[in-house]
Design a protein around this motif. Structure first.
Motif, PDB file in Angstrom:
ATOM      1  N   ILE A   1      -3.767  -8.925 -14.093  1.00 26.92           N
ATOM      2  CA  ILE A   1      -3.420  -7.815 -13.206  1.00 26.92           C
ATOM      3  C   ILE A   1      -4.711  -7.454 -12.486  1.00 26.92           C
ATOM      4  CG2 ILE A   1      -2.628  -5.424 -13.064  1.00 26.92           C
ATOM      5  CD1 ILE A   1      -1.179  -6.046 -15.796  1.00 26.92           C
ATOM      6  N   LEU A   2      -4.645  -7.391 -11.186  1.00 28.39           N
ATOM      7  CA  LEU A   2      -5.821  -7.092 -10.369  1.00 28.39           C
ATOM      8  C   LEU A   2      -5.543  -5.830  -9.566  1.00 28.39           C
ATOM      9  CD1 LEU A   2      -8.594  -7.864  -9.130  1.00 28.39           C
ATOM     10  CD2 LEU A   2      -7.318  -9.181  -7.428  1.00 28.39           C
ATOM     11  N   ILE A   3      -6.418  -4.842  -9.707  1.00 29.55           N
ATOM     12  CA  ILE A   3      -6.345  -3.602  -8.930  1.00 29.55           C
ATOM     13  C   ILE A   3      -7.557  -3.596  -8.006  1.00 29.55           C
ATOM     14  CG2 ILE A   3      -6.232  -1.075  -8.985  1.00 29.55           C
ATOM     15  CD1 ILE A   3      -3.970  -2.443 -10.582  1.00 29.55           C
ATOM     16  N   THR A   4      -7.313  -3.369  -6.721  1.00 30.64           N
ATOM     17  CA  THR A   4      -8.423  -3.302  -5.761  1.00 30.64           C
ATOM     18  C   THR A   4      -8.418  -1.937  -5.090  1.00 30.64           C
ATOM     19  OG1 THR A   4      -7.175  -4.192  -3.887  1.00 30.64           O
ATOM     20  CG2 THR A   4      -8.303  -5.786  -5.318  1.00 30.64           C
ATOM     21  N   GLU A   5      -9.606  -1.474  -4.765  1.00 33.90           N
ATOM     22  CA  GLU A   5      -9.764  -0.212  -4.050  1.00 33.90           C
ATOM     23  C   GLU A   5     -10.941  -0.353  -3.101  1.00 33.90           C
ATOM     24  OE1 GLU A   5     -10.378   4.549  -4.913  1.00 33.90           O
ATOM     25  OE2 GLU A   5     -10.383   3.152  -6.571  1.00 33.90           O
ATOM     26  N   THR A   6     -10.684  -0.110  -1.831  1.00 32.26           N
ATOM     27  CA  THR A   6     -11.730  -0.218  -0.823  1.00 32.26           C
ATOM     28  C   THR A   6     -11.814   1.092  -0.047  1.00 32.26           C
ATOM     29  OG1 THR A   6     -10.132  -1.257   0.656  1.00 32.26           O
ATOM     30  CG2 THR A   6     -11.601  -2.721  -0.553  1.00 32.26           C
ATOM     31  N   GLU A   7     -12.933   1.291   0.623  1.00 28.94           N
ATOM     32  CA  GLU A   7     -13.174   2.542   1.333  1.00 28.94           C
ATOM     33  C   GLU A   7     -12.423   2.650   2.655  1.00 28.94           C
ATOM     34  OE1 GLU A   7     -17.326   3.361   1.773  1.00 28.94           O
ATOM     35  OE2 GLU A   7     -17.723   2.947  -0.336  1.00 28.94           O
ATOM     36  N   ASP A   8     -12.209   1.516   3.316  1.00 27.12           N
ATOM     37  CA  ASP A   8     -11.564   1.558   4.621  1.00 27.12           C
ATOM     38  C   ASP A   8     -10.972   0.187   4.947  1.00 27.12           C
ATOM     39  OD1 ASP A   8     -13.745  -0.055   5.576  1.00 27.12           O
ATOM     40  OD2 ASP A   8     -14.901   1.764   5.937  1.00 27.12           O
ATOM     41  N   LYS A   9     -10.332   0.111   6.084  1.00 31.48           N
ATOM     42  CA  LYS A   9      -9.647  -1.126   6.499  1.00 31.48           C
ATOM     43  C   LYS A   9     -10.629  -2.284   6.687  1.00 31.48           C
ATOM     44  CE  LYS A   9      -5.896  -3.243   7.884  1.00 31.48           C
ATOM     45  NZ  LYS A   9      -4.920  -3.696   6.932  1.00 31.48           N
ATOM     46  N   ALA A  10     -11.797  -2.019   7.230  1.00 36.44           N
ATOM     47  CA  ALA A  10     -12.784  -3.083   7.439  1.00 36.44           C
ATOM     48  C   ALA A  10     -13.222  -3.690   6.105  1.00 36.44           C
ATOM     49  CB  ALA A  10     -13.997  -2.546   8.198  1.00 36.44           C
ATOM     50  N   LYS A  11     -13.491  -2.850   5.126  1.00 34.52           N
ATOM     51  CA  LYS A  11     -13.905  -3.363   3.809  1.00 34.52           C
ATOM     52  C   LYS A  11     -12.745  -4.044   3.098  1.00 34.52           C
ATOM     53  CE  LYS A  11     -17.881  -0.482   3.359  1.00 34.52           C
ATOM     54  NZ  LYS A  11     -18.607   0.566   2.697  1.00 34.52           N
ATOM     55  N   GLU A  12     -11.528  -3.583   3.361  1.00 33.05           N
ATOM     56  CA  GLU A  12     -10.349  -4.243   2.808  1.00 33.05           C
ATOM     57  C   GLU A  12     -10.235  -5.662   3.364  1.00 33.05           C
ATOM     58  OE1 GLU A  12      -6.882  -5.183   0.831  1.00 33.05           O
ATOM     59  OE2 GLU A  12      -8.251  -3.534   0.443  1.00 33.05           O
ATOM     60  N   ASN A  13     -10.481  -5.825   4.651  1.00 32.77           N
ATOM     61  CA  ASN A  13     -10.435  -7.161   5.253  1.00 32.77           C
ATOM     62  C   ASN A  13     -11.491  -8.082   4.664  1.00 32.77           C
ATOM     63  OD1 ASN A  13      -8.295  -6.411   6.885  1.00 32.77           O
ATOM     64  ND2 ASN A  13      -9.600  -5.875   8.619  1.00 32.77           N
ATOM     65  N   ILE A  14     -12.682  -7.570   4.429  1.00 29.91           N
ATOM     66  CA  ILE A  14     -13.758  -8.363   3.813  1.00 29.91           C
ATOM     67  C   ILE A  14     -13.351  -8.778   2.404  1.00 29.91           C
ATOM     68  CG2 ILE A  14     -16.131  -8.257   2.922  1.00 29.91           C
ATOM     69  CD1 ILE A  14     -16.729  -6.392   5.372  1.00 29.91           C
TER      70      ILE A  14
END
Length: 88
Positions: free
Chosen positions: A49-62
């Motif tokens: 199970i993988l949970i991801t959390e990013t600060e914004d859309k740009a970091k999500e794309n990276i």
């Protein structure tokens, strides 16, 4: 008329990560080294199970590009994804 403006969202997503055969521990290690990822191994299956959390859309794309480049990852199936307002 009311206008609600949200300046920043934190994309949070959960996935089932399927490693290539015999690569579960390697995949755990690779994903655990990515700061935006939390990994929970299934006890009775060869999945994570993988949970991801990013600060914004740009970091999500990276992050998505990083995940796509992992050789020991066979399949990544999103279970849920949503944006959470960032608390100041």
């Amino acid at each position: 008329m009311f206008a609600i403006k949200f300046n920043s969202f934190m994309p949070i997503k959960s996935y089932l990560a399927h490693p290539h055969e015999g690569k579960k521990q390697e995949l755990i290690q690779v994903l655990s080294n990515i700061p935006e990822c939390e990994v929970i191994p299934a006890e009775n299956k060869e999945i994570l199970i993988l949970i991801t959390e990013t600060e914004d859309k740009a970091k999500e794309n990276i992050l998505q590009e990083q995940l796509e480049a992992i050789d020991c990852l066979k399949l990544l199936a999103m279970v849920s994804g949503f944006n959470s307002p960032k608390k100041n």
